[in-house]
Design an enzyme around this catalytic site. Sequence first.
Site, PDB file in Angstrom:
ATOM      1  N   ASN A  89       0.823  -1.211   0.000  1.00 37.21           N
ATOM      2  CA  ASN A  89       0.000   0.000   0.000  1.00 37.21           C
ATOM      3  C   ASN A  89       0.858   1.262   0.000  1.00 37.21           C
ATOM      4  OD1 ASN A  89       0.963  -0.330   2.604  1.00 37.21           O
ATOM      5  ND2 ASN A  89      -0.847   0.570   3.572  1.00 37.21           N
ATOM      6  N   ASN A  91       1.428   3.589  -1.919  1.00 34.72           N
ATOM      7  CA  ASN A  91       1.041   4.446  -3.035  1.00 34.72           C
ATOM      8  C   ASN A  91       0.436   5.764  -2.556  1.00 34.72           C
ATOM      9  OD1 ASN A  91       0.342   1.373  -4.002  1.00 34.72           O
ATOM     10  ND2 ASN A  91       1.371   2.557  -5.598  1.00 34.72           N
ATOM     11  N   HIS A  92       0.587   6.043  -1.278  1.00 38.99           N
ATOM     12  CA  HIS A  92       0.065   7.287  -0.709  1.00 38.99           C
ATOM     13  C   HIS A  92       1.258   8.227  -0.513  1.00 38.99           C
ATOM     14  CE1 HIS A  92      -3.768   5.223   0.151  1.00 38.99           C
ATOM     15  NE2 HIS A  92      -3.006   4.198   0.520  1.00 38.99           N
ATOM     16  N   GLN A  93       1.450   9.154  -1.441  1.00 36.78           N
ATOM     17  CA  GLN A  93       2.647   9.983  -1.444  1.00 36.78           C
ATOM     18  C   GLN A  93       2.405  11.323  -0.746  1.00 36.78           C
ATOM     19  OE1 GLN A  93       5.641   8.771  -2.579  1.00 36.78           O
ATOM     20  NE2 GLN A  93       4.390   6.917  -2.668  1.00 36.78           N
ATOM     21  N   VAL A  99      -2.874  12.557  -1.454  1.00 33.05           N
ATOM     22  CA  VAL A  99      -2.344  11.242  -1.103  1.00 33.05           C
ATOM     23  C   VAL A  99      -3.211  10.127  -1.680  1.00 33.05           C
ATOM     24  CG1 VAL A  99      -1.255  12.043   1.020  1.00 33.05           C
ATOM     25  CG2 VAL A  99      -3.622  11.213   1.092  1.00 33.05           C
TER      26      VAL A  99
END
Length: 215
Positions: A89, A91-93, A99
């Site tokens: 997971n 992929n929350h930048q 995000v």
Amino acid sequence: MTTFNHWSETKYIKDIITNPLIEAGEYSYYSGYFINQNFEDGCVRYMWGDAVSRSMFNPIEQMGWHVDKLIIGNYVCIASGVIILMGGNNNHQASSISVYPFPETIADTYQPKGDTQIKSDAWLGMNAMLMPGITIGEGAIVAAGSVVTKDVAPYTIVGGNPAKEIKKRFSDKEIEQLLEIRWFDWQREKVEPVLPIISNGTVQELYDYYLKEVK
């Protein structure tokens, strides 16, 4: 689904894993009775490589991702309720405006955290949580309910949220000796004669035995 019938029941991890990205050494066990969750899909979370995720998509081939591994040494103790968060997971930048993992850009947002390693003879207490990409050193203890966000040195006890060092289990000299001995890498027939020392002796006793009988 792995079922535990009593709190005293444990299962050797190497016997219950199917994910090729999980490696587990000898005698390392999982005790999942109070949560009764599957090791690969309960204790370990957000990790591609199980049968279902492999049938759905392949991020390595389709998106070129380097997928993180979980590597567990020998004689590791993992208690009920432990959560090992993996890189599936990531992929929350936080550096982006949002995000949110938009499907249109998710292939480019993934950032590997690196392999998570739990070295030999470590103990993860009940309901502890490990964040992705950290290393728990040999003989380390993670107190129940702790959230571990960074590497833990060998033979160190940590606790809290975020977990901080509580104390070293042994002196610096003794830790050096234990890391030289590495009894947990010995063949089982060499371990059994020194179980009384390992369980109720001193580091110096074990080190003397190692110099005389093993080295």
